[in-house]
Design a protein around this motif. Structure first.
Motif, PDB file in Angstrom:
ATOM      1  N   ARG A  11      81.700  45.357 -12.627  1.00  5.19           N
ATOM      2  CA  ARG A  11      80.314  45.606 -13.042  1.00  5.19           C
ATOM      3  C   ARG A  11      79.429  44.408 -12.689  1.00  5.19           C
ATOM      4  O   ARG A  11      78.307  44.575 -12.211  1.00  5.19           O
ATOM      5  N   ALA A  52      78.075  51.357 -12.609  1.00  2.03           N
ATOM      6  CA  ALA A  52      78.218  50.165 -13.452  1.00  2.03           C
ATOM      7  C   ALA A  52      78.203  50.546 -14.935  1.00  2.03           C
ATOM      8  O   ALA A  52      78.989  50.017 -15.727  1.00  2.03           O
ATOM      9  N   ASP A  56      81.141  50.237 -18.038  1.00  2.13           N
ATOM     10  CA  ASP A  56      80.893  49.658 -19.368  1.00  2.13           C
ATOM     11  C   ASP A  56      81.560  50.512 -20.432  1.00  2.13           C
ATOM     12  O   ASP A  56      82.225  50.002 -21.339  1.00  2.13           O
TER      13      ASP A  56
END
Length: 193
Positions: A11, A52, A56
């Motif tokens: 990320r 991304a 998470d």
């Protein structure tokens, strides 16, 4: 390095990719959707941001489920989220999509809560866990940013400004969750005063 930490690092690596994609001039290629021209690099940026954002969600789920929570993850995961969101909002502000005051409120809150977390760790060694208002804030920020880069596609077809609705929700929960964190942890400040 375990899988959740690899996802966090991935990320972080996506952030410069996101920046590079958005640094391309907007007029090189556009797509037309519901009469709205959407720069192709914005669509690519939205996809990078979505990937991304998914990492998470995944890194936290995997870390908790498989008991792979590490100090690196506790530090790097929220940092990666904040860097990604702040970068996306700064670009949206520079493109006149999000008001500067909204971006400032979100960035100030993120930095203030990061500072609070640091104080809590230094004082008692505990990591400040995310509460439900903070999770709603993160969820609404991520979806707002995604739809703002897509100029509300596919909701633009029915004239629903979903991105702007979500960014308002994000700002409200940004302020509320920030105040909530500080109120619940106000005892941290009594030690040094």
């Amino acid at each position: 390095m375990n899988l959740p930490n690899k996802l966090t690092v991935f990320r972080i690596v996506l952030i410069p990719v996101f920046i590079l994609v958005l640094s391309v001039p907007h007029n090189w290629a556009t797509l037309l959707f519901s009469g709205e021209a959407i720069p192709v690099n914005w669509i690519i940026a939205a996809i990078v941001f979505a990937i991304a954002s998914i990492t998470d969600f995944l890194d936290g789920q995997i870390a908790r489920r498989q008991h792979l929570v590490t100090n690196f993850g506790k530090f790097a995961d929220p940092l990666a989220d904040k860097l990604l969101v702040m970068t996306a909002l700064i670009f949206l502000t520079s493109f006149n999509v999000v008001s500067a005051w909204m971006t400032a409120v979100i960035i100030i809150r993120e930095l203030a809560v990061t500072g609070l977390r640091t104080l809590i760790v230094e004082n008692n060694g505990k990591v400040l866990a995310a509460q439900m208002p903070g999770k709603i804030k993160t969820f609404s920020q991520m979806f707002a940013i995604f739809f703002l880069y897509l100029k509300d596609m596919p909701f633009a077809a029915i004239h629903l400004p979903i991105g702007h609705i979500l960014i308002w929700i994000a700002v409200i929960f940004t302020v509320y969750s920030g105040l909530d964190y500080f109120w619940k942890n106000r005892d941290v400040f009594s030690d040094g005063m």
